[in-house]
Every structure is written in C-alpha cells, then in structure tokens.
Design a protein around this motif. Structure first.
Motif, mmCIF file in Angstrom:
data_model
loop_
_atom_site.group_PDB
_atom_site.id
_atom_site.type_symbol
_atom_site.label_atom_id
_atom_site.label_comp_id
_atom_site.label_asym_id
_atom_site.label_seq_id
_atom_site.Cartn_x
_atom_site.Cartn_y
_atom_site.Cartn_z
ATOM 1 N N LEU A 137 0.850 -1.146 0.001
ATOM 2 C CA LEU A 137 -0.106 0.141 0.032
ATOM 3 C C LEU A 137 0.986 1.288 -0.159
ATOM 4 N N VAL A 140 2.198 2.757 -3.357
ATOM 5 C CA VAL A 140 0.988 3.301 -4.258
ATOM 6 C C VAL A 140 0.976 4.518 -4.694
ATOM 7 N N ALA A 142 0.537 8.674 -4.474
ATOM 8 C CA ALA A 142 -0.644 9.448 -3.663
ATOM 9 C C ALA A 142 -1.653 9.667 -4.677
ATOM 10 N N GLN A 145 -4.181 6.823 -4.586
ATOM 11 C CA GLN A 145 -4.744 6.722 -3.408
ATOM 12 C C GLN A 145 -5.657 7.834 -3.317
ATOM 13 N N ARG A 146 -5.579 9.007 -3.676
ATOM 14 C CA ARG A 146 -6.697 10.060 -3.747
ATOM 15 C C ARG A 146 -7.694 9.718 -4.543
ATOM 16 N N MET A 148 -8.813 6.671 -5.248
ATOM 17 C CA MET A 148 -9.480 5.405 -4.623
ATOM 18 C C MET A 148 -10.248 6.017 -3.599
ATOM 19 N N LEU A 149 -9.842 6.921 -2.745
ATOM 20 C CA LEU A 149 -10.464 7.534 -1.576
ATOM 21 C C LEU A 149 -11.711 8.352 -1.781
ATOM 22 N N TYR A 383 -5.054 2.286 8.766
ATOM 23 C CA TYR A 383 -4.670 2.698 7.357
ATOM 24 C C TYR A 383 -3.574 3.626 7.281
ATOM 25 N N CYS A 388 -1.522 4.957 4.036
ATOM 26 C CA CYS A 388 -2.682 5.670 3.377
ATOM 27 C C CYS A 388 -3.441 6.608 4.560
ATOM 28 N N ASP A 395 -12.081 11.421 3.757
ATOM 29 C CA ASP A 395 -11.191 10.377 3.731
ATOM 30 C C ASP A 395 -11.560 9.386 4.678
ATOM 31 N N CYS A 415 -10.556 -2.515 -6.951
ATOM 32 C CA CYS A 415 -10.046 -1.394 -6.207
ATOM 33 C C CYS A 415 -8.916 -0.627 -7.044
ATOM 34 N N VAL A 417 -6.471 0.740 -5.846
ATOM 35 C CA VAL A 417 -5.072 0.036 -5.534
ATOM 36 C C VAL A 417 -4.664 -1.096 -5.730
#
Length: 425
Positions: A137, A140, A142, A145-146, A148-149, A383, A388, A395, A415, A417
């Motif tokens: 994780l 991965v 940023a 991740q952004r 995904m969130l 997380y 993350c 978030d 997902c 990620v």
C-alpha cells in the motif's frame, strides 16, 4: 488453477504478451478494443473490436479458466452468446460452438501470461494480513490513493442514500422524521445503533413537538418508549415513569420490548441512557431540526445547533439510572457533534438535495464533510500506519467503506489500489 476474475482483469488491462497473437486455429489476432466489462448476465466483455485473420469483428468476448466451461455453463444452448467473437481461455482450448452451430475462435491465454502477475495476485489474495495489500500500500502513488478515496467516499454516500430513500418511503415523505431516525441511529453509535433505530420508528415526532416546552415530558416519552424505566428506583426515574404512564394512556404509546440496551465495554458518556437524555435536550430546543438544518450555510452554523441544549440536571451526576457519579459535562462533545454531522446531517442533506435535484445543496453537504476533521478510530489509524493517511472526514468515511466492502471481502480487483499493485508487477 487461476481465478476467472483475474483473467477478466488481465484481459481488461492487457496484462499479457500481445505480440504475434494466434487463435488455436492459427489465425492471427489483433485486438483493437477489448470490450466493456459486463457485470450483468451475458458475455463477459461487450462490443469488442478484434481482427481475426483478414476480418475485423465487432462483438462480445467470453472468458473461462477451462475451455470446457463453455458447455458446462450452457452457452452452446444460449442465443445470447451467438454474438461472441472470441473465446479466451486459460487452458484447454477445445473447439466450442454457438447456439446457431457456428464455431467460436479461441485464444489460449495461459501461455501468454507472465508468472509475476499471477504470483503477485496470489500473494495479495492468500495472505492473512489486516488488509490484503498491506505490504504494497505504501508504494502506491498518492494520485492513485486520492482517486481511490474519492471513489470510496462517493460510494459510501450512495449506500447511505439508498438507506435514507427507504426511510423516506417508510415515513411517507416526512423529512423531519427521516432526520430523527438517522439521528437516533447516530446517537446509538455502533453498539446500540439498531436499538436506537427501532426507538426512532416507534416515537411519534409530533408528540415531541407538542411537548417542546416541557422537556421532562420529552425525556419521559423517549425513556419510556425505550423500555428503560421499568426497573428504576430513584425519585427522578419514578417521576418519569409516572409521567410516561400518563402519556402512554393518553396517546396509546408503544414500548420497545425484546431489545437489550448495551452498557458493557463502553465509555459512560456513550451509555444509551445518557445519549437519550442528550437527544431529548436537542429536540426540546429544536423540534423542527430538519427545517433548521436546511437554513445553515456553514458547518459553524450547523454546529451552533448543539451549543444551547442542556439535559436535566439529574444527568450532571448520572450516566444511567440509580447510579450516581461525580459531576460531569452535560453538553455534547466536539467529537460527538462531528460524529452526528458525518453520520446524520451530511447524508440527510445529500440525500434530500439529490432527490430534489438541488445541486448547490449537494455541494454544500460535501463541503461540510470536507471541512470536518478526520475521524479518530482504529480503522483510520491502521490505514495511516500502512501508508494511506486520511486528511478529512471525506477520507475517513472512504476508508471505513473501503475496509468493510473491499478489503475484508478481498475485492482487490475492483479497487484502484489493487489495480495499481497488480499492474506494477
């Protein structure tokens, strides 16, 4: 063997050797478009464009681990598969036929796969870590991740919208009642949420409005209908019981039975008795809370709703009936008010705005969430420790949704990620 959903992922993102592709009949294959992933009944990928030999075909692609699954699944008798232009299999590329009797070209995918993507998939899916991608994780980007969130946050709001829509139908379109039930659920926290929800269904909100200038009657209504006055002995509880007995006879009130209110292993401030006293104080001061919520332009205006309400002095030295404690605050804590904002006011405002087509109000609800500080709970902290980090309530809500609906169910291939980790292999 290999999972069929992994083959879908590999095909969708072309994670195989695409040089010199040939069918099992030695016809050259050139893929222009892999098709659209189909999550409903029918072929796996729709409207693909693929050259087979000298002909460019537009149609569907069906994917199996074992080529014999075409017959096992009955596709040879199903006219919905007559437009399949390519059968992609991991192994066993035996000849198969459509319902109309024509033969379907076959691509044997197993020999085109690199071992790294399969090993990475097995490593992620078959470990016993807190989340499947625990080891990867932090690596991965940023940006991923952004994305995904943001996606998880929207999904969570959509799930809440579906539940609120059902409550809207159940209450025959009474938004004040919908908000009351959602607030009841939020006041119950995780442990007593279901019991509070049931209480929200039996309480008649019009009676709370009727007795808005008599807060003790509101307490008697809530505690009595919750079934929390039956075995209490101190003077205050006896007074509420007498008051409730009168109100029950006058209005034909229903009392919850068969629910065990939980007090074990929780902070006293979260005891259902103390939270019910606070809920009564909120509605004694704001009997038309939904209407007032819609007039709020900022989070500060919304939070001001909770600045004035104060419960009966009895609760200044009690968290539950018959058990006196040292003196403590009656007002709602900032963290609990944020909890109500995140779990009641934002979802209700968002759902109302969506149902009414009010885009500006939808944006306001999202802005409230984005300007509320991140929740401090075990999932968010875990997380963060794995790379993350949540920056706002948007978030933290996203991470709660991600953990329960993706990580715990090992839906890594759905997902972003998970995509990034497998693609990087």
């Amino acid at each position: 063997m290999i999972a069929e959903e992994l083959l879908h992922f590999i095909w969708q993102f072309r994670l195989f050797n695409q040089l010199e592709l040939y069918s099992t009949d030695d016809e050259e294959i050139k893929i222009q478009f892999v098709g659209e992933l189909n999550r409903d009944a029918g072929p796996d990928f729709l409207y693909a464009r693929i050259s087979i030999g000298e002909t460019l075909w537009t149609g569907h692609v069906e994917i199996h681990v074992d080529g014999a699954d075409w017959v096992k699944h009955g596709h040879h008798r199903d006219a919905a598969y007559n437009n399949v232009i390519l059968h992609v299999v991991y192994e066993n590329g035996e000849p198969i036929y459509r319902e109309d009797g024509s033969c379907v070209p076959c691509l044997l995918l197993g020999k085109l796969l690199g071992v790294d993507v399969i090993l990475r998939y097995r490593e992620v899916m078959h470990n016993l870590h807190w989340i499947p991608c625990e080891r990867h994780l932090a690596s991965v980007s940023a940006i991923v991740q952004r994305q995904m969130l943001d996606r998880m946050a929207v999904e969570r709001l959509e799930v809440q919208y579906a539940r609120i829509s059902a409550s809207y139908e159940e209450t025959k379109g009474d938004w004040e009642c919908v908000l009351f039930r959602q607030l009841c659920r939020s006041f119950g926290m995780k442990v007593n949420a279901e019991a509070f929800m049931q209480l929200g269904r039996v309480v008649n909100l019009s009676l709370i409005r009727k007795y808005r200038k008599e807060p003790l009657k509101i307490e008697a209504l809530l505690f009595g209908q919750a079934g929390l006055l039956a075995n209490t002995e101190d003077d205050y509880a006896l007074y509420l019981r007498t008051e409730f007995s009168y109100l029950r006879s006058l209005h034909g009130l229903e009392e919850l039975t068969g629910f065990a209110w939980k007090f074990m292993r929780m902070r006293p401030a979260n005891f259902p008795t103390f939270r019910l006293a606070q809920l009564a104080a909120v509605y004694a001061s704001n009997p038309y809370l939904f209407e007032r919520m819609l007039t709020c332009r900022s989070v500060d205006e919304l939070l001001a709703i909770f600045a004035a309400p104060t419960s009966s002095n009895y609760w200044r030295c009690h968290y539950r009936f018959d058990q006196k404690t040292v003196g403590h605050e009656l007002s709602l804590s900032k963290d609990f008010i944020n909890h109500l904002l995140i779990n009641a006011f934002v979802p209700i405002t968002f759902a109302y705005a969506k149902m009414m087509g009010l885009a500006a109000l939808q944006d306001r609800a999202l802005e409230w969430l984005a300007t509320t500080k991140v929740e401090n709970n075990a999932i968010v902290r875990a997380y963060s420790a794995r790379g993350c980090v949540a920056r706002s309530a948007v978030d933290s809500q996203a991470l709660l949704h991600l953990k329960r609906n993706y990580c715990d169910r090992k839906r890594c291939l759905s997902c972003m990620v998970g995509h990034a980790i497998l693609k990087s292999s």
